[in-house]
Design a protein around this motif. Structure first.
Motif, PDB file in Angstrom:
ATOM      1  N   TRP A   1     -36.952  -7.653  80.563  1.00  0.00           N
ATOM      2  CA  TRP A   1     -38.008  -6.838  81.185  1.00  0.00           C
ATOM      3  C   TRP A   1     -38.599  -5.855  80.172  1.00  0.00           C
ATOM      4  CZ3 TRP A   1     -38.982  -1.693  82.128  1.00  0.00           C
ATOM      5  CH2 TRP A   1     -39.986  -1.416  83.068  1.00  0.00           C
ATOM      6  N   ARG A   2     -37.726  -5.259  79.361  1.00  0.00           N
ATOM      7  CA  ARG A   2     -38.200  -4.306  78.350  1.00  0.00           C
ATOM      8  C   ARG A   2     -39.060  -5.007  77.299  1.00  0.00           C
ATOM      9  NH1 ARG A   2     -32.163  -1.888  77.599  1.00  0.00           N
ATOM     10  NH2 ARG A   2     -32.234  -0.235  79.150  1.00  0.00           N
ATOM     11  N   LEU A   3     -38.606  -6.166  76.871  1.00  0.00           N
ATOM     12  CA  LEU A   3     -39.383  -6.923  75.873  1.00  0.00           C
ATOM     13  C   LEU A   3     -40.781  -7.239  76.407  1.00  0.00           C
ATOM     14  CD1 LEU A   3     -36.670  -9.480  74.620  1.00  0.00           C
ATOM     15  CD2 LEU A   3     -37.541  -7.512  73.362  1.00  0.00           C
ATOM     16  N   VAL A   4     -40.800  -7.684  77.649  1.00  0.00           N
ATOM     17  CA  VAL A   4     -42.093  -8.027  78.260  1.00  0.00           C
ATOM     18  C   VAL A   4     -42.988  -6.792  78.348  1.00  0.00           C
ATOM     19  CG1 VAL A   4     -43.216  -8.774  80.400  1.00  0.00           C
ATOM     20  CG2 VAL A   4     -41.227 -10.018  79.545  1.00  0.00           C
ATOM     21  N   ALA A   5     -42.404  -5.659  78.772  1.00  0.00           N
ATOM     22  CA  ALA A   5     -43.196  -4.424  78.909  1.00  0.00           C
ATOM     23  C   ALA A   5     -43.786  -4.013  77.563  1.00  0.00           C
ATOM     24  CB  ALA A   5     -42.316  -3.311  79.471  1.00  0.00           C
ATOM     25  N   ILE A   6     -42.981  -4.084  76.520  1.00  0.00           N
ATOM     26  CA  ILE A   6     -43.453  -3.674  75.192  1.00  0.00           C
ATOM     27  C   ILE A   6     -44.543  -4.617  74.689  1.00  0.00           C
ATOM     28  CG2 ILE A   6     -42.766  -3.513  72.760  1.00  0.00           C
ATOM     29  CD1 ILE A   6     -40.062  -2.426  73.769  1.00  0.00           C
TER      30      ILE A   6
ATOM     31  N   ALA B   1     -46.544  -6.480  76.409  1.00  0.00           N
ATOM     32  CA  ALA B   1     -47.775  -6.299  77.190  1.00  0.00           C
ATOM     33  C   ALA B   1     -48.508  -5.046  76.718  1.00  0.00           C
ATOM     34  CB  ALA B   1     -47.444  -6.190  78.677  1.00  0.00           C
ATOM     35  N   ALA B   2     -47.744  -3.979  76.468  1.00  0.00           N
ATOM     36  CA  ALA B   2     -48.369  -2.739  75.990  1.00  0.00           C
ATOM     37  C   ALA B   2     -49.020  -2.937  74.632  1.00  0.00           C
ATOM     38  CB  ALA B   2     -47.322  -1.629  75.908  1.00  0.00           C
TER      39      ALA B   2
ATOM     40  N   PRO C   1     -46.802 -12.222  77.017  1.00  0.00           N
ATOM     41  CA  PRO C   1     -45.597 -11.414  76.764  1.00  0.00           C
ATOM     42  C   PRO C   1     -44.311 -12.113  77.218  1.00  0.00           C
ATOM     43  CG  PRO C   1     -46.864 -10.486  78.578  1.00  0.00           C
ATOM     44  CD  PRO C   1     -47.704 -11.536  77.965  1.00  0.00           C
TER      45      PRO C   1
END
Lengths: 298, 196
Positions: free
Chosen positions: B45-50, B52-53, B59
């Motif tokens: 989830w963190r990887l995806v959030a980063i 995407a940002a 992502p």
């Protein structure tokens, strides 16, 4: 590790939202990414912020730029799209009033007016250029009138010991057109006193003149000379005792029948009593005869 | 679970993640398999959030590729690696993201709008999940979302005052209920899709 975790408190809710919208820059973004991996609290806040951002989008609470960033940076995963679907369902379920479109800001409302690609601006610029061209043409053709209108008539300085403008600039036989421009009304005290003298006048028969009053008062002498006389003359204004009061040179005759020489003398240069003007031709050494003109000042 | 990023270069496609590599990864993350699964999901989830940002258009694919690469390296690093294991993922993700940036840009595929049927199903699931909430939570969430704009701000201040809590606490409570609703609705939708 401890130090790194302390950094997590630096991130405000606004920073978290900016992260979600891809608006963090450089070092701030790097620091946020590191903290997200080592700080569980930041992760929890970020998860909740995702819901809030999706809600705000569904309820149309984002600005235009935030909405654009939301679509480009947030709605990139299936999970987030599902969150948005639920946000929209919540909006439909609970919101008592229909969601109005975001009201544009003052800047957004005014921006179209300053769009230079609008036809209205093109017409405005074309009109402006036309006005400038016409104005330039008007100024070029009517400049003298405008200058005269803008600049008030100045006080005319008293004439000095010089030939009249007409004598200086127009020879007797000149064919140049007469300058017809009407002269501005003269100020009363500037009007010269015209005195016409003949060489035949003896001391006893000398005319009596009364000097005009005023600091700049002028007496214009018109000395009649014999017909057809030409050349350049010099006039000396003397008292009977021979004291020179005033002199004028480079004088030329005007007119033909009778010819005359005209020049101006400041009234204050004259003295009460008997005066004389000695007129001498200066351009021809062989003909340097002088004529005397007498007058009395009282 | 997808083990191979579909948007990867051809060379990457050849490297299918083997089950033993994946199991080794979970063992490395935590001795307890369930706890390892939770850690795995959080990291993903963190990887995806980063990603995407950072503006990455895929992502989830890049995050999966990152996890695949880490899983393949676990055998080599598990005895020597010290420190936060999650940070290791971040380093690998940076490399994979750099590779992604060097690829020709792909057009951004916009998620299709939710169709009417799907919308109706979401509304049905929302009602069901609301019914499952505790009365206090349901009341709070209904009030929380009732008003919009300035009325919303005023209302939330009033609710916080009535409950004797700060506005920030109210916000956190409401968002946690919102999170529960999301989980519940997702489950509801999955169940309804599974039905014939």
């Amino acid at each position: 590790m401890e130090n790194r975790q302390n950094h997590s408190h630096q991130f405000s809710d606004d920073s978290i939202r900016r992260f979600l919208l891809g608006r963090l820059q450089g070092r701030e973004q790097t620091l946020f990414e590191e903290q997200l991996f080592i700080n569980g609290d930041l992760e929890v806040r970020l998860r909740l912020a995702e819901f809030e951002l999706a809600d705000d989008y569904a309820f149309k609470r984002l600005t235009e730029s935030e909405t654009k960033a939301f679509r480009e940076r947030y709605l990139l995963t299936t999970d987030r799209n599902q969150k948005l679907n639920v946000s929209q369902a919540i909006r439909d379920r609970f919101l008592t009033e229909p969601v109005a479109e975001i009201k544009p800001t003052v800047y957004q409302r005014l921006r179209p007016w300053f769009d230079l690609r609008r036809p209205a601006w093109r017409y405005a610029f074309a009109t402006l250029i036309l006005v400038l061209i016409l104005g330039t043409v008007f100024l070029v053709t009517k400049e003298s009138r405008i200058v005269r209108r803008i600049w008030p008539d100045r006080f005319k300085p008293a004439p000095h010991a010089s030939p009249t403008p007409q004598m200086m600039n127009h020879s007797p036989g000149s064919s140049s057109p007469v300058h017809d421009e009407p002269s501005p009304p003269a100020v009363p005290h500037e009007s010269p006193l015209d005195v016409s003298l003949t060489a035949a006048s003896s001391i006893d028969q000398a005319p009596v003149i009364t000097l005009p009053v005023g600091e700049n008062a002028v007496v214009r002498f018109q000395l009649l000379i014999k017909d057809g006389a030409q050349g350049v003359y010099r006039a000396d204004l003397l008292t009977t005792s021979g004291e020179t009061l005033f002199s004028a040179g480079s004088l030329k005759p005007l007119g033909a029948k009778p010819a005359s020489i005209s020049f101006d003398v400041p009234a204050k240069a004259l003295k009460n009593g008997q005066n004389q003007i000695r007129l001498t031709r200066t351009d021809d050494p062989a003909r340097q005869e002088s004529s005397q003109y007498y007058f009395r000042v009282q | 679970m997808k083990f191979v990023g579909q948007g990867m270069s051809p060379a990457k496609h050849l490297k299918d993640l083997r089950q033993e590599d994946f199991d080794r990864l979970l063992d490395w993350l935590a001795a307890d398999r369930e706890a390892a699964g939770v850690i795995y999901e959080k990291i993903r989830w963190r990887l995806v959030a980063i990603l995407a940002a950072r503006g990455c258009l895929v992502p989830e694919e890049i995050a999966d590729e990152t996890i695949d690469r880490v899983a393949r390296r676990v055998r080599d690093i598990q005895d020597s690696y010290e420190g936060d294991k999650a940070i290791y993922f971040l380093g690998v993700m940076n490399n994979v993201h750099h590779e992604y940036l060097r690829r020709p840009a792909l057009p951004h595929l916009v998620e299709p709008e939710q169709n009417v049927e799907s919308k109706e199903q979401t509304h049905l699931c929302l009602d069901r999940c609301l019914d499952k909430l505790a009365p206090y939570s349901r009341q709070l969430i209904e009030k929380y979302y009732t008003e919009n704009k300035q009325a919303k701000i005023d209302l939330r201040k009033r609710i916080a005052r009535e409950l004797g809590i700060k506005s920030t606490t109210l916000r956190l409570r409401a968002l946690r209920i919102r999170e529960k609703l999301q989980t519940c609705i997702q489950h509801c939708l999955e169940v309804s899709e599974a039905r014939p």
